[in-house]
Each structure stands twice: as structure tokens, then as C-alpha cells.
Design a protein around this motif. Structure first.
Motif, mmCIF file in Angstrom:
data_model
loop_
_atom_site.group_PDB
_atom_site.id
_atom_site.type_symbol
_atom_site.label_atom_id
_atom_site.label_comp_id
_atom_site.label_asym_id
_atom_site.label_seq_id
_atom_site.Cartn_x
_atom_site.Cartn_y
_atom_site.Cartn_z
ATOM 1 N N GLY A 141 0.833 -1.238 0.006
ATOM 2 C CA GLY A 141 -0.132 0.181 0.178
ATOM 3 C C GLY A 141 1.013 1.172 -0.086
ATOM 4 N N THR A 142 0.554 2.153 0.924
ATOM 5 C CA THR A 142 1.236 3.475 0.824
ATOM 6 C C THR A 142 2.350 3.334 1.536
ATOM 7 O OG1 THR A 142 0.154 3.950 3.087
ATOM 8 C CG2 THR A 142 -0.956 4.936 1.108
ATOM 9 N N GLY A 143 3.168 2.385 1.883
ATOM 10 C CA GLY A 143 4.461 2.005 2.290
ATOM 11 C C GLY A 143 4.655 1.076 3.428
ATOM 12 N N VAL A 144 5.336 0.117 3.498
ATOM 13 C CA VAL A 144 5.777 -0.628 4.680
ATOM 14 C C VAL A 144 7.313 -1.296 4.573
ATOM 15 C CG1 VAL A 144 5.071 -2.896 3.647
ATOM 16 C CG2 VAL A 144 4.874 -2.684 6.224
ATOM 17 N N ARG A 145 7.705 -1.265 5.935
ATOM 18 C CA ARG A 145 9.146 -1.883 5.836
ATOM 19 C C ARG A 145 9.026 -3.214 6.587
ATOM 20 N NH1 ARG A 145 13.070 1.225 4.926
ATOM 21 N NH2 ARG A 145 14.582 0.275 6.200
ATOM 22 N N HIS A 146 9.887 -4.071 6.055
ATOM 23 C CA HIS A 146 9.836 -5.535 6.581
ATOM 24 C C HIS A 146 11.123 -6.316 6.527
ATOM 25 C CE1 HIS A 146 9.454 -8.244 2.946
ATOM 26 N NE2 HIS A 146 9.685 -7.016 2.440
ATOM 27 N N SER A 147 11.502 -7.543 7.017
ATOM 28 C CA SER A 147 12.352 -8.336 7.009
ATOM 29 C C SER A 147 11.976 -9.922 6.806
ATOM 30 C CB SER A 147 13.498 -8.094 8.254
ATOM 31 O OG SER A 147 12.740 -8.504 9.351
ATOM 32 N N GLU A 148 12.671 -10.588 6.183
ATOM 33 C CA GLU A 148 12.428 -12.046 6.140
ATOM 34 C C GLU A 148 13.649 -12.849 6.320
ATOM 35 O OE1 GLU A 148 9.338 -12.759 5.303
ATOM 36 O OE2 GLU A 148 8.655 -10.668 4.745
#
Length: 232
Positions: A96-103
Motif C-alpha cells: 500500500g502506501t508503504g511498509v518496511r519488513h524483513s524476512e
């Protein structure tokens, strides 16, 4: 039209900790003939070494689906979600409008093998979101089980795109038929094993693009695990 793309024709990048095959243009792999197919933008087949993974980074305006084949994948994001998914689990993150993540690989020693799928949303700027569901092998054995859908149909994860994703397991005498709705196109990706798609023999990593066909038939499987995308 039925067009076959063999697994060894995909883009490939080996970074040591990450061995990745790209079905569509991604990162340093540029192929103007394979940028997207309808709303299907990315299928990356990733193998991540134990204890390694993708550090925190950002996305926006993309529906991101993770499908684990072997091992475990630990997810953390800026929405406060954190979980570890394993084979049978399907994870959906709407950027969407922006998200930060790690995998990261959830094991310090074993390789994690999974598919990372990107779907272009119907409209940009939506609210970020996260969802995960589990689909046991029995739900996919000898049939196609919807795992992602615009409306979360039949318990699937909900994605903001005119796309449905199905998963199926096909082996031996099992035969699966998918009636293609008028005006739709279909993409079939063989994740594991081997299977015939409308009479064409495919193996792991191979894919089929189907346009203007009324039906898709999966048969003569040899421990095949298949993803089918119904695309507008």
C-alpha cells in the motif's frame, strides 16, 4: 495460445547466502519480454541459507505473497506483525502506501526454499495490511485450492487485485481441470516435481502462459506442486 518458459531460461542470481531464480525482470535481471503477465509482476524462487535473510527494507503499492516449499521463513514488519511460516502457510503483505519488513531463514542451519510473488494492485495508495493462512496438503491433493483472492473467497488470503491464486498437488493418475472464465488469462508455475499442462510436459521451475483457452488440464503428475494464477 500456450507459451512454455523453461526454468533454465529464467534470470538467476547467486549471492552465496541467497540463490534466486527470477521468472520476471527483477533487480539486475532485465528482460523486456518477461516484465509481467497481467497483474503478475514477480515470481522469485529463493533458497536462503541458514541464519541468513533479507534485512529491513521498504515496499509500496504491491501485493506480496510468500509460499514456503521447505524450511521456515521468519517475518517482521513495521505494522507490528511477526511470525514464522512453514510449508503449507501462505503469507500476504499489502504494501500500500508503504511498509518496511524483513524476512529471515527461521533455522540457523537448514535452507529455506520459498516463492516470493508480487501482484500489481488494482489501485495504488491503499492501506498496508498483513494476513497469513494455512492450507494442508489434503486441501490441495488432486485439486486446485484457492489460496489468494480479491474477496478472501473460501478462506483464502485477501489481495487487492483482480487475481486469484490456486495451489495444487498432482501425482500419478490424478487429473485436475480448471475452467478459464471468459476473457481471463492463466499462468501456471511448477514449483516441484513434473506435470503435463494441456498436453505439454513441465518440470520444476517451468511455467506456462495460457491466453484464449477455455480450460487448463493438469495430469500425469510426478509429485508435482503447482501454482495457477487466474488473471484479468
Amino acid at each position: 495460445m500456450l507459451e512454455i518458459r523453461r526454468g533454465n531460461e529464467r534470470g538467476h542470481a547467486n549471492h552465496g547466502w541467497l540463490d534466486s531464480y527470477h521468472s520476471f525482470s527483477f533487480a539486475d535481471y532485465h528482460d523486456p519480454e518477461h516484465v509481467h503477465f497481467g497483474a503478475l509482476r514477480v515470481i522469485n524462487e529463493d533458497r536462503v541459507a541458514g541464519g541468513q535473510g533479507f534485512g529491513t527494507h521498504g515496499h509500496r503499492d504491491m501485493e506480496i505473497v510468500s509460499y514456503v516449499l521447505e524450511g521456515a521463513l521468519a517475518h517482521r514488519d513495521s505494522m507490528g506483525n511477526g511470525s514464522t511460516i512453514r510449508p503449507g502457510d501462505v503469507q500476504r503483505m499489502s504494501a500500500g502506501t508503504g511498509v518496511r519488513h524483513s524476512e529471515f531463514n527461521g533455522s540457523p542451519t537448514d535452507t529455506a526454499h520459498f516463492l516470493q510473488i508480487w501482484i500489481i494492485p488494482d489501485a495504488p495508495g491503499g492501506a498496508p495490511g498483513y494476513e497469513e493462512k494455512r492450507f494442508d496438503d489434503a486441501e490441495k491433493r488432486g485439486r486446485l485450492r484457492v489460496i489468494a483472492s480479491p474477496h478472501g473467497r473460501d478462506g483464502a488470503v485477501k489481495i487487492g487485485a483482480d487475481t486469484e491464486i490456486y495451489a495444487g498437488l498432482v501425482d500419478g493418475d490424478e487429473r485436475v481441470e480448471f475452467d478459464v472464465p471468459a476473457g481471463r488469462r492463466v499462468y501456471v508455475h511448477v514449483a516441484r516435481g513434473a506435470v503435463s499442462v494441456n498436453g505439454e510436459a513441465l518440470e520444476a521451475g517451468d511455467a506456462a502462459k495460457l491466453v484464449d483457452v477455455p480450460k487448463v488440464t493438469l495430469e500425469r503428475g510426478a509429485a508435482a506442486e503447482v501454482l495457477l494464477f487466474d488473471l484479468g
